[in-house]
Scaffold this motif. Structure first.
Motif, PDB file in Angstrom:
ATOM      1  N   TYR A 273     -37.367 -33.814 -36.114  1.00 48.39           N
ATOM      2  CA  TYR A 273     -37.938 -34.361 -34.940  1.00 48.39           C
ATOM      3  C   TYR A 273     -39.188 -33.231 -34.547  1.00 48.39           C
ATOM      4  CZ  TYR A 273     -33.028 -36.189 -34.973  1.00 48.39           C
ATOM      5  OH  TYR A 273     -31.782 -36.642 -34.946  1.00 48.39           O
ATOM      6  N   GLN A 274     -40.257 -34.258 -33.695  1.00 49.10           N
ATOM      7  CA  GLN A 274     -41.868 -33.856 -33.342  1.00 49.10           C
ATOM      8  C   GLN A 274     -41.743 -34.329 -31.724  1.00 49.10           C
ATOM      9  OE1 GLN A 274     -45.023 -35.458 -35.299  1.00 49.10           O
ATOM     10  NE2 GLN A 274     -46.311 -33.164 -34.518  1.00 49.10           N
ATOM     11  N   MET A 275     -41.609 -33.698 -31.284  1.00 51.89           N
ATOM     12  CA  MET A 275     -42.111 -34.126 -29.690  1.00 51.89           C
ATOM     13  C   MET A 275     -42.604 -32.766 -28.441  1.00 51.89           C
ATOM     14  SD  MET A 275     -38.016 -33.619 -28.508  1.00 51.89           S
ATOM     15  CE  MET A 275     -37.227 -34.294 -29.461  1.00 51.89           C
ATOM     16  N   PRO A 276     -42.799 -33.742 -27.360  1.00 53.13           N
ATOM     17  CA  PRO A 276     -43.844 -32.306 -26.915  1.00 53.13           C
ATOM     18  C   PRO A 276     -42.318 -31.761 -26.243  1.00 53.13           C
ATOM     19  CG  PRO A 276     -44.418 -34.511 -26.328  1.00 53.13           C
ATOM     20  CD  PRO A 276     -43.541 -35.313 -26.817  1.00 53.13           C
ATOM     21  N   PHE A 277     -42.940 -30.383 -26.016  1.00 50.51           N
ATOM     22  CA  PHE A 277     -41.422 -29.064 -25.694  1.00 50.51           C
ATOM     23  C   PHE A 277     -41.565 -29.167 -24.159  1.00 50.51           C
ATOM     24  CE2 PHE A 277     -40.727 -27.039 -29.506  1.00 50.51           C
ATOM     25  CZ  PHE A 277     -40.243 -27.690 -30.087  1.00 50.51           C
ATOM     26  N   ARG A 278     -41.377 -30.533 -23.329  1.00 45.01           N
ATOM     27  CA  ARG A 278     -41.173 -30.508 -22.235  1.00 45.01           C
ATOM     28  C   ARG A 278     -41.006 -31.905 -21.500  1.00 45.01           C
ATOM     29  NH1 ARG A 278     -46.091 -32.276 -23.057  1.00 45.01           N
ATOM     30  NH2 ARG A 278     -47.014 -34.509 -22.732  1.00 45.01           N
ATOM     31  N   GLY A 279     -40.120 -32.443 -20.257  1.00 42.73           N
ATOM     32  CA  GLY A 279     -39.187 -33.407 -20.334  1.00 42.73           C
ATOM     33  C   GLY A 279     -38.240 -33.325 -20.515  1.00 42.73           C
ATOM     34  N   ASP A 280     -38.009 -34.555 -21.762  1.00 39.82           N
ATOM     35  CA  ASP A 280     -36.637 -34.838 -22.058  1.00 39.82           C
ATOM     36  C   ASP A 280     -36.345 -34.028 -23.701  1.00 39.82           C
ATOM     37  OD1 ASP A 280     -35.783 -37.086 -21.035  1.00 39.82           O
ATOM     38  OD2 ASP A 280     -37.060 -38.004 -21.874  1.00 39.82           O
ATOM     39  N   ALA A 281     -37.564 -33.123 -24.299  1.00 36.97           N
ATOM     40  CA  ALA A 281     -37.040 -32.098 -25.343  1.00 36.97           C
ATOM     41  C   ALA A 281     -36.028 -31.281 -25.134  1.00 36.97           C
ATOM     42  CB  ALA A 281     -38.194 -30.930 -25.187  1.00 36.97           C
ATOM     43  N   LEU A 282     -35.561 -31.080 -24.436  1.00 39.45           N
ATOM     44  CA  LEU A 282     -34.810 -29.411 -23.965  1.00 39.45           C
ATOM     45  C   LEU A 282     -33.178 -30.421 -23.618  1.00 39.45           C
ATOM     46  CD1 LEU A 282     -33.011 -26.847 -23.151  1.00 39.45           C
ATOM     47  CD2 LEU A 282     -32.930 -27.914 -20.907  1.00 39.45           C
ATOM     48  N   GLY A 283     -32.816 -31.256 -23.365  1.00 41.46           N
ATOM     49  CA  GLY A 283     -32.062 -32.653 -23.399  1.00 41.46           C
ATOM     50  C   GLY A 283     -32.371 -33.140 -24.686  1.00 41.46           C
ATOM     51  N   ASN A 284     -32.412 -33.694 -25.449  1.00 41.22           N
ATOM     52  CA  ASN A 284     -32.841 -33.487 -26.748  1.00 41.22           C
ATOM     53  C   ASN A 284     -31.946 -33.242 -27.765  1.00 41.22           C
ATOM     54  OD1 ASN A 284     -34.202 -36.680 -27.484  1.00 41.22           O
ATOM     55  ND2 ASN A 284     -35.552 -35.695 -26.128  1.00 41.22           N
ATOM     56  N   ILE A 285     -32.387 -31.734 -27.803  1.00 40.78           N
ATOM     57  CA  ILE A 285     -31.428 -30.268 -28.673  1.00 40.78           C
ATOM     58  C   ILE A 285     -30.116 -30.210 -27.773  1.00 40.78           C
ATOM     59  CG2 ILE A 285     -31.591 -28.061 -28.921  1.00 40.78           C
ATOM     60  CD1 ILE A 285     -34.977 -28.201 -28.453  1.00 40.78           C
ATOM     61  N   ASN A 286     -29.796 -30.496 -26.712  1.00 41.78           N
ATOM     62  CA  ASN A 286     -28.601 -30.081 -26.413  1.00 41.78           C
ATOM     63  C   ASN A 286     -27.920 -30.953 -26.849  1.00 41.78           C
ATOM     64  OD1 ASN A 286     -28.717 -27.531 -25.136  1.00 41.78           O
ATOM     65  ND2 ASN A 286     -29.271 -27.996 -23.342  1.00 41.78           N
ATOM     66  N   ALA A 287     -28.173 -32.426 -26.455  1.00 41.66           N
ATOM     67  CA  ALA A 287     -27.781 -33.661 -27.037  1.00 41.66           C
ATOM     68  C   ALA A 287     -27.597 -33.617 -28.178  1.00 41.66           C
ATOM     69  CB  ALA A 287     -28.142 -34.823 -26.348  1.00 41.66           C
ATOM     70  N   TRP A 288     -27.836 -33.377 -29.178  1.00 43.83           N
ATOM     71  CA  TRP A 288     -27.582 -32.948 -30.753  1.00 43.83           C
ATOM     72  C   TRP A 288     -26.727 -32.248 -30.695  1.00 43.83           C
ATOM     73  CZ3 TRP A 288     -27.757 -30.193 -35.097  1.00 43.83           C
ATOM     74  CH2 TRP A 288     -27.721 -30.556 -36.273  1.00 43.83           C
ATOM     75  N   VAL A 289     -26.595 -31.178 -30.414  1.00 40.40           N
ATOM     76  CA  VAL A 289     -26.171 -30.388 -30.846  1.00 40.40           C
ATOM     77  C   VAL A 289     -24.228 -30.968 -30.394  1.00 40.40           C
ATOM     78  CG1 VAL A 289     -24.820 -27.686 -29.796  1.00 40.40           C
ATOM     79  CG2 VAL A 289     -27.225 -27.900 -30.621  1.00 40.40           C
ATOM     80  N   GLU A 290     -24.198 -30.584 -28.748  1.00 37.94           N
ATOM     81  CA  GLU A 290     -22.794 -31.850 -28.413  1.00 37.94           C
ATOM     82  C   GLU A 290     -21.937 -32.684 -28.809  1.00 37.94           C
ATOM     83  OE1 GLU A 290     -22.091 -33.696 -24.027  1.00 37.94           O
ATOM     84  OE2 GLU A 290     -23.404 -32.047 -24.063  1.00 37.94           O
ATOM     85  N   GLU A 291     -23.201 -33.535 -29.586  1.00 35.53           N
ATOM     86  CA  GLU A 291     -22.662 -34.936 -30.007  1.00 35.53           C
ATOM     87  C   GLU A 291     -22.611 -34.804 -31.736  1.00 35.53           C
ATOM     88  OE1 GLU A 291     -22.578 -37.842 -33.408  1.00 35.53           O
ATOM     89  OE2 GLU A 291     -24.926 -36.499 -33.596  1.00 35.53           O
ATOM     90  N   LYS A 292     -23.222 -33.556 -32.551  1.00 32.08           N
ATOM     91  CA  LYS A 292     -22.611 -32.606 -33.178  1.00 32.08           C
ATOM     92  C   LYS A 292     -21.103 -32.092 -33.713  1.00 32.08           C
ATOM     93  CE  LYS A 292     -26.184 -34.847 -36.233  1.00 32.08           C
ATOM     94  NZ  LYS A 292     -25.362 -36.445 -36.987  1.00 32.08           N
TER      95      LYS A 292
END
Length: 457
Positions: free
Chosen positions: A201-220
């Motif tokens: 994944y490529q994204m700006p490291f602001r806004g939703d970035a933290l939520g995206n990474i945490n959600a990926w781990v939570e889902e997995k």
């Protein structure tokens, strides 16, 4: 490395079977690569191949076709089965990783997943060069080069995926900052997508970035690991993430009558109330300083417990352990014997930044702002990429869950004891701190290994 058991010449036994015992273990490793420091947020799962943050923004998997074998990376070399040297290197690494995490814990519980850490480091090493790469390979195991690690870990992981009765799910991802100055090497992304099935994944490291990474781990991890990151570092350029989920039922589950209350003497010498699960096992392990037993899961893996003799702590026992001795303990175990065992029901969690430990294993340059060489990963003008931290979190629950799959267990039970009256009988009751591991049957390699010092901790 197995668990430590307490030996008593008592008369506690198991016999028949039934209920369902289950062990769940989760591990998460994050390698944070920076040209400076760190920060964080939360998220939810979106459509296939996408992660959706709090504000609805999505991150698309840039290497989906490569992961599915349709891209150029499909031409990378593979092997049908791992080379034997992988198992020796992996066990050596497992033992050293546990030793590194024991220091200064003062009677706390410790558990690590060598499989998870190895995978995250191998992904990172795909972008390392020169002395940095050599040091990382030396820490992982000097007997393999980077191509060997990639091929062998891929083949090993694919073997886990074919199991039906045991679940061992490995997931990987690479998250990098959307920055015009960050020039990433295509080969680095392709290798991690192809060999490690990594989402990219490529994204700006602001806004939703933290939520995206945490959600990926939570889902997995099925919701078991939440908010592993609390912020995204302002200088972070990339996160490499691995999760491992293990879920297996005992081959011979514990019946309700096999569970009773007892006491566990923790590392501080205090008595703790605990429920013990009693059963008769058929594999006994021992050396000059410890005894133990092996309890099999339905498929592919076993739980190993090692109890040092009185006066020796699990940490002291492990200090003299190496990978070769660990595997010998299992390969030379006495089988088809009677082992009366008492295993406490327990849950444990552990979290650590492994940076200092991995540096101590010889990977100094990877964590050094000036000396790190990750040019095989990418580059930013006038800055140098290095590993800022390696966050590792594990949790485990050992018990007897439900009352399923009773028929398979009733067959085994006490038939051996009745037909072999002259067999040796051993007694291993875990009433004080011990070493434990979840080990692959065919290779004797631990995918999780830890020390239980307290049941209440």
């Amino acid at each position: 490395m197995r668990r430590s058991m307490v030996i008593h010449g008592g008369n506690e036994s198991e016999a028949n079977l039934a209920n369902a015992a289950r062990l769940l273990a989760f591990a998460a490793v994050f390698c944070l690569l920076c040209c400076g420091c760190g920060e964080r947020e939360t998220q939810r799962k979106g459509a296939a191949g996408q992660e959706t943050g709090q504000n609805g923004n999505t991150a698309e998997d840039l290497m989906r076709e490569v992961r599915e074998g349709r891209g150029e990376a499909a031409e990378y070399e593979t092997t049908e089965a791992p080379e034997e040297i992988l198992y020796a290197d992996a066990t050596d690494f497992a033992v050293e990783l546990l030793k590194g995490n024991m220091a200064g814990k003062n009677g706390d519980n410790v558990m690590v997943s060598p499989l998870s850490v190895m995978t995250a480091l191998a992904m990172t090493a795909n972008g390392a060069q020169g002395d940095t790469l050599n040091q990382m390979l030396s820490a992982l195991g000097e007997n393999q080069d980077m191509d060997s690690w990639n091929r062998n870990l891929k083949a090993w992981a694919e073997g886990f995926a074919s199991m039906e009765e045991t679940k061992l799910d490995i997931a990987n991802s690479v998250w990098f900052r959307d920055d015009e100055q960050l020039a990433l090497e295509k080969g680095f992304l392709e290798r991690n997508a192809f060999y490690y099935d990594a989402d990219i994944y490529q994204m700006p490291f602001r806004g939703d970035a933290l939520g995206n990474i945490n959600a990926w781990v939570e889902e997995k991890t099925g919701g078991k690991v939440k908010n592993i990151l609390d912020k995204i570092d302002e200088d972070a350029v990339m996160y490499l993430v691995n999760t491992v989920v293990f879920d297996a039922k005992w081959m011979r589950p514990y019946e309700e009558y096999q569970v009773s209350e007892g006491s566990f003497t923790n590392a501080m010498g205090e008595k703790e109330k605990v429920f013990y699960m009693y059963a008769t096992q058929s594999t006994y392990i021992e050396d000059e300083n410890a005894v133990g037993f092996v309890k099999p899961y339905k498929e592919g893996f076993c739980f190993v417990a090692i109890k040092p003799e009185e006066g020796i702590s699990p940490e002291e026992y492990m200090e003299s352990m190496d990978g070769e001795h660990f595997r010998e303990l299992l390969s030379e175990a006495k089988t088809e014997v009677i082992v009366e065992t008492g295993l406490p029901k327990f849950e444990a969690e552990y979290e650590a930044d492994l940076g200092g430990i991995l540096s101590g294993l010889g990977m100094e340059d990877a964590f050094n702002r000036e000396r790190a060489d990750f040019r095989g990963m990418g580059a930013i003008p006038d800055k140098n990429i290095y590993i800022s931290k390696v966050i590792h979190r594990t949790c485990i629950s050992v018990g007897e869950l439900g009352t399923e799959a009773l028929a398979a267990t009733v067959e085994e039970c006490v038939a051996e004891a009745a037909e072999e009256p002259d067999m040796e009988i051993y007694y291993v009751y875990l009433r004080s701190p011990f070493v434990y591991a979840i080990v692959e049957n065919e290779t004797n390699v631990p995918v999780f290994i830890g020390i239980l010092n307290t049941v209440d901790g």
